[in-house]
Enzyme design. Sequence first.
Site, PDB file in Angstrom:
ATOM      1  N   ASN A   1     -11.552   1.448   0.168  1.00  0.00           N
ATOM      2  CA  ASN A   1     -13.145   1.682   0.307  1.00  0.00           C
ATOM      3  C   ASN A   1     -13.127   3.234   1.139  1.00  0.00           C
ATOM      4  O   ASN A   1     -13.034   3.203   2.125  1.00  0.00           O
ATOM      5  CB  ASN A   1     -13.969   0.693   0.984  1.00  0.00           C
ATOM      6  CG  ASN A   1     -15.425   0.954   0.970  1.00  0.00           C
ATOM      7  OD1 ASN A   1     -15.995   2.126   0.689  1.00  0.00           O
ATOM      8  ND2 ASN A   1     -16.320   0.021   1.003  1.00  0.00           N
TER       9      ASN A   1
ATOM     10  N   HIS B   1     -19.263   2.320  -6.957  1.00  0.00           N
ATOM     11  CA  HIS B   1     -18.654   2.498  -5.839  1.00  0.00           C
ATOM     12  C   HIS B   1     -17.716   1.356  -5.703  1.00  0.00           C
ATOM     13  O   HIS B   1     -17.416   0.432  -6.610  1.00  0.00           O
ATOM     14  CB  HIS B   1     -19.836   1.879  -4.840  1.00  0.00           C
ATOM     15  CG  HIS B   1     -19.140   1.559  -3.607  1.00  0.00           C
ATOM     16  ND1 HIS B   1     -18.233   2.435  -2.747  1.00  0.00           N
ATOM     17  CD2 HIS B   1     -19.423   0.651  -2.679  1.00  0.00           C
ATOM     18  CE1 HIS B   1     -18.096   1.889  -1.573  1.00  0.00           C
ATOM     19  NE2 HIS B   1     -18.503   0.803  -1.279  1.00  0.00           N
TER      20      HIS B   1
ATOM     21  N   CYS C   1     -22.246   4.422   1.389  1.00  0.00           N
ATOM     22  CA  CYS C   1     -21.649   4.255   0.079  1.00  0.00           C
ATOM     23  C   CYS C   1     -22.182   4.843  -1.195  1.00  0.00           C
ATOM     24  O   CYS C   1     -21.578   5.025  -2.097  1.00  0.00           O
ATOM     25  CB  CYS C   1     -20.889   2.904  -0.064  1.00  0.00           C
ATOM     26  SG  CYS C   1     -20.050   2.284   1.270  1.00  0.00           S
TER      27      CYS C   1
END
Length: 372
Positions: A287, A257, A116
């Site tokens: 996500n 993020h 990520c």
Amino acid sequence: MTAPRAIGILGMGSYLPARVRGNEEVAPAAGVTAEWIVERTGVRRRHVAAPGEAASDLAARAVLAACEAAGITPADLELLVCAGSTPDELGPATACRVQAAIGATNACALDVSAACSGWLFAARVARDWLRAEPAVRYAAVVGVEAYSKFLDPADRATAVLFADGAAAAVLGEVPAGGGFRDLRLGSDGTGAHHVLIPAGGSRLPAGPATLAEGQHRIRMDGRAVRDFIVEVFPRLVAEQLTRHRLTVDQLDAVVTHQPNPVLLRRLGAELGIPADRLVVTGDRTGNIGAASAPFALAAAARSGRLRPGSLVLLCVFGAGLTWGSALLSWTGAPSLSADPPTADPDPGPLTADPLTPADPLTHPPLLRRSDR
């Protein structure tokens, strides 16, 4: 000694697949309710790639949009760096697939793997490459994930959070004082086991046993990951503020993020980040891994929250464990969305998010340019 040329963002693009999966669809298999998902995560919807749509397909659309926003063609790119955890194949590099798809015939294409955090790692590669090679003018940096291909629908730790999408930026020279002012990265491999796809690599090659045991699906220790985020996000903010003698009030936007909107907003409030400066897009996307931070940055640019001279703090954190932060002086780059029209019904009111009231992401046209 001559100062290195300033490198910043010239244009941004993003792409979310047409298929939308709401909480009412995801909840039953995960053994939870739609209300539980909203309460615990804040996620209300997630986009899912079509069966024949691979990570490179999503990335290609985002890079094309970023090139158009920057006013260049793919043939003008001399570097293409792709970040993600869900490549088309173990080899070759997904970046090479993207290069071929968009006709970036003059680009050197390579992948960066930092989960990520990947897009910021890729941006560091591109920024330093551009600084070291004055003849190189344009680099594309794209974060992409096709997580839906690797999810266990019954695993509530992952199925309710992870989704698909891509976001890209074209990097190049910007006026002195603009662009990436500071960019720092880190990692701690002792935590690599907290989030991973166990099988399919050289340690556990694919076979009947790994398939039967579901080891080709994403596995995550949710508690360990949460503890990592709770520790690393405040640390990244404090380090950048201290290093540059800044206060939170001097930041125009904080882009991170997007692991869990509920957790992100709570930590932002504890850090004293004004709600209207913390960019949260995970409510609508889930996500999307390496695409999360650039997607949020592109959304902030499209909504008009970023103006020339805006000071942006970028913070990323992901599996590996990996993390990074950057101070970015925004130079007015336009942002485009390549999202296809969606027949998705209205998901209902989103959680409080400064982007929500006027944000055009809900039902965007095929290609949309910021006119702010």
